[in-house]
Design an enzyme around this catalytic site. Structure first.
Site, short mmCIF file in Angstrom:
data_model
loop_
_atom_site.label_atom_id
_atom_site.label_comp_id
_atom_site.label_asym_id
_atom_site.label_seq_id
_atom_site.Cartn_x
_atom_site.Cartn_y
_atom_site.Cartn_z
N ASP A 233 -2.36 10.00 4.39
CA ASP A 233 -2.72 8.70 3.80
C ASP A 233 -3.69 7.99 4.73
O ASP A 233 -3.73 8.24 5.94
CB ASP A 233 -1.46 7.85 3.61
CG ASP A 233 -1.62 6.81 2.51
OD1 ASP A 233 -1.01 6.96 1.44
OD2 ASP A 233 -2.38 5.83 2.72
N TYR B 58 -12.22 5.25 -14.80
CA TYR B 58 -10.90 5.80 -14.43
C TYR B 58 -10.52 6.95 -15.38
O TYR B 58 -10.09 8.02 -14.93
CB TYR B 58 -9.84 4.69 -14.47
CG TYR B 58 -8.47 5.17 -14.05
CD1 TYR B 58 -8.22 5.49 -12.72
CD2 TYR B 58 -7.45 5.30 -14.97
CE1 TYR B 58 -6.97 5.95 -12.33
CE2 TYR B 58 -6.19 5.75 -14.59
CZ TYR B 58 -5.96 6.06 -13.27
OH TYR B 58 -4.72 6.52 -12.88
N VAL C 271 2.71 2.99 -14.57
CA VAL C 271 3.85 3.03 -13.64
C VAL C 271 3.82 1.76 -12.80
O VAL C 271 2.75 1.36 -12.31
CB VAL C 271 3.75 4.26 -12.71
CG1 VAL C 271 5.03 4.41 -11.90
CG2 VAL C 271 3.46 5.52 -13.52
P1 NAD Z 1 -0.81 3.21 -4.98
O1 NAD Z 1 -2.05 2.39 -4.86
O2 NAD Z 1 0.50 2.52 -5.01
O3 NAD Z 1 -0.79 4.29 -3.81
C1 NAD Z 1 -1.92 5.08 -3.55
C2 NAD Z 1 -1.85 5.61 -2.13
O4 NAD Z 1 -3.03 6.40 -1.92
C3 NAD Z 1 -1.86 4.50 -1.06
O5 NAD Z 1 -0.86 4.77 -0.08
C4 NAD Z 1 -3.26 4.58 -0.47
O6 NAD Z 1 -3.32 4.23 0.91
C5 NAD Z 1 -3.58 6.06 -0.67
N1 NAD Z 1 -5.02 6.30 -0.71
C6 NAD Z 1 -5.96 5.64 -1.43
N2 NAD Z 1 -7.18 6.12 -1.16
C7 NAD Z 1 -7.01 7.12 -0.26
C8 NAD Z 1 -7.90 7.99 0.40
N3 NAD Z 1 -9.23 7.92 0.23
N4 NAD Z 1 -7.37 8.90 1.25
C9 NAD Z 1 -6.04 8.97 1.48
N5 NAD Z 1 -5.15 8.17 0.88
C10 NAD Z 1 -5.63 7.23 0.03
O7 NAD Z 1 -1.04 4.12 -6.29
P2 NAD Z 1 -0.01 4.76 -7.38
O8 NAD Z 1 0.13 3.83 -8.51
O9 NAD Z 1 1.21 5.25 -6.69
O10 NAD Z 1 -0.90 5.96 -7.93
C11 NAD Z 1 -0.84 7.26 -7.35
C12 NAD Z 1 -1.57 8.24 -8.26
O11 NAD Z 1 -1.01 8.20 -9.57
C13 NAD Z 1 -3.07 7.97 -8.42
O12 NAD Z 1 -3.77 9.21 -8.46
C14 NAD Z 1 -3.15 7.28 -9.76
O13 NAD Z 1 -4.40 7.45 -10.39
C15 NAD Z 1 -2.05 8.00 -10.51
N6 NAD Z 1 -1.54 7.24 -11.64
C16 NAD Z 1 -1.00 6.00 -11.47
C17 NAD Z 1 -0.55 5.31 -12.58
C18 NAD Z 1 0.06 3.94 -12.47
O14 NAD Z 1 0.23 3.29 -13.52
N7 NAD Z 1 0.43 3.45 -11.29
C19 NAD Z 1 -0.65 5.87 -13.86
C20 NAD Z 1 -1.20 7.14 -13.98
C21 NAD Z 1 -1.64 7.82 -12.87
#
Ligand code: NAD
Length: 249
Positions: free
Chosen positions: A38, A146, A179
Site C-alpha cells: 500500500d 471508472y 461497498v
Molecule cells: P479504499 O479507498 O478504501 O482503499 C484503497 C486502498 O488502496 C487504500 O489503502 C490506498 O492507500 C490504496 N492505494 C490507492 N492507490 C494506490 C497505489 N497507487 N498504490 C498502492 N496502493 C494504493 O478503496 P475500496 O473501496 O476498498 O476499493 C478497493 C477496490 O475495490 C478498488 O479497486 C475499487 O475500484 C474496487 N471497488 C470498490 C467499490 C466500492 O464501492 N467501494 C465497488 C466496486 C469496486
C-alpha cells in the site's frame, strides 16, 4: 485442524483500507501469511506484513514484490485490489486524469501480476483475484472513466486466465456493487448533496443497502482458495443484485 490457507502467502494491494483490509484480515484469519502492499502501510494490524508500494510505478512494485519474496519466502496468492475512483462524464475528466486512473486501476494490476508471476509459477495453489466492479457491466451515470477502467480489468482477467492456465495460475475477478468503504465516502463528498447521493446508492441495490467489505472479502477468499481449484476466468458479482435483478419498487 489445519486452516484453509495454511502455508500459503498472499499479497493484497491496497490492503490498508476498505475491501483490501477486510480481505487481508479474512485471509490471515484463515491461515494465510499476508503481505499488504500500500501507499501507506503504517499502523496495520499485527497479523499483517506491511510493504510500501505504489502500483502506478514499476520500480516500486518490483522492489516491493522482491521484498515480500525475500521476507516471506513465497507468493501463492495475489489480490489486485488497489484502485481509485473517478466521477464524471467524458466531458469532465481531462487526459491527465484518464492516464492517472488507468495507470493505477488497470496497468497497476498488470504490473503487480507480472512481478509476482515467477513466484506464482512455483506454487501448487497459485491464484490471482482482481477487483473489478459492476461498473464494468452497467452504464452507471457519471462513471465513464471508472467504468472504462473496470471494463479493462474484466478483459484483463479473462486474458490473464488464458495465458497462465498452463502455468497452474488461476485468475478470477470479483465485481462488487457499491461497498461502504472510505473510497465511497470520498466520492460522496464530490456531490452537491452527499446525503441524497448516499440514499440513492443504497436504493440502487436491489437489497436496499450497500455491500459490506467483509462480504466482498469472503468472495475474494473463495476464489483465492484451493477449494476453488477448478474455477478460472470468471467474475463473481457481490453487488446486492444490481447487475442482473430488476426489482419493482
Ligand atoms: P479504499 O479507498 O478504501 O482503499 C484503497 C486502498 O488502496 C487504500 O489503502 C490506498 O492507500 C490504496 N492505494 C490507492 N492507490 C494506490 C497505489 N497507487 N498504490 C498502492 N496502493 C494504493 O478503496 P475500496 O473501496 O476498498 O476499493 C478497493 C477496490 O475495490 C478498488 O479497486 C475499487 O475500484 C474496487 N471497488 C470498490 C467499490 C466500492 O464501492 N467501494 C465497488 C466496486 C469496486
Amino acid at each position: 485442524m489445519s486452516a484453509e490457507f495454511d502455508g500459503l502467502v498472499a499479497v493484497v494491494t491496497g490492503g490498508a483500507s476498505g475491501i483490501g483490509l477486510a480481505t487481508a484480515l479474512t485471509l490471515a484469519d484463515r491461515g494465510a501469511t499476508v503481505a499488504v502492499l500500500d501507499l501507506n502501510p503504517e499502523g496495520l494490524d499485527a497479523r499483517l506484513h506491511g510493504f510500501g508500494a505504489d502500483v502506478s510505478d514499476r520500480a516500486s512494485v518490483d522492489a516491493a514484490i522482491a521484498a515480500v519474496g525475500e521476507k516471506l519466502g513465497a507468493i501463492d496468492i495475489v489480490v489486485n485490489n488497489a484502485g481509485i475512483s473517478a466521477v464524471g462524464t467524458v466531458e469532465d475528466n481531462d487526459d491527465a486524469e484518464w492516464a492517472r486512473v488507468l495507470n493505477i486501476n488497470v496497468t497497476g494490476m498488470a504490473r503487480v501480476s507480472a512481478a509476482a508471476l515467477p513466484w506464482l509459477r512455483k506454487s501448487q495453489h497459485a491464484a490471482i483475484v482482481n477487483l473489478c466492479s459492476i461498473a464494468a457491466l452497467n452504464g452507471l451515470p457519471q462513471r465513464a472513466l471508472y467504468g472504462a477502467s473496470k471494463g479493462a480489468v474484466l478483459a484483463l482477467t479473462y486474458a490473464m486466465a488464458t495465458d497462465h492456465v498452463a502455468d497452474g495460475v488461476r485468475v478470477n475477478a470479483v465485481s462488487p456493487g457499491t461497498v461502504s468503504t472510505p473510497f465511497v465516502e470520498r466520492m460522496l463528498q464530490g456531490f452537491d448533496d452527499p446525503v441524497a447521493e448516499r440514499a440513492a446508492l443504497d436504493a440502487r441495490q436491489a437489497t436496499g443497502r450497500m455491500v459490506t467489505p467483509e462480504e466482498v472479502a469472503g468472495a475474494v477468499a473463495y476464489l483465492a482458495s484451493p477449494t476453488s481449484g477448478s474455477t478460472t476466468g470468471t467474475a463473481l458479482e457481490v453487488d446486492g443484485g444490481v447487475a442482473h435483478l430488476r426489482v419493482r419498487k
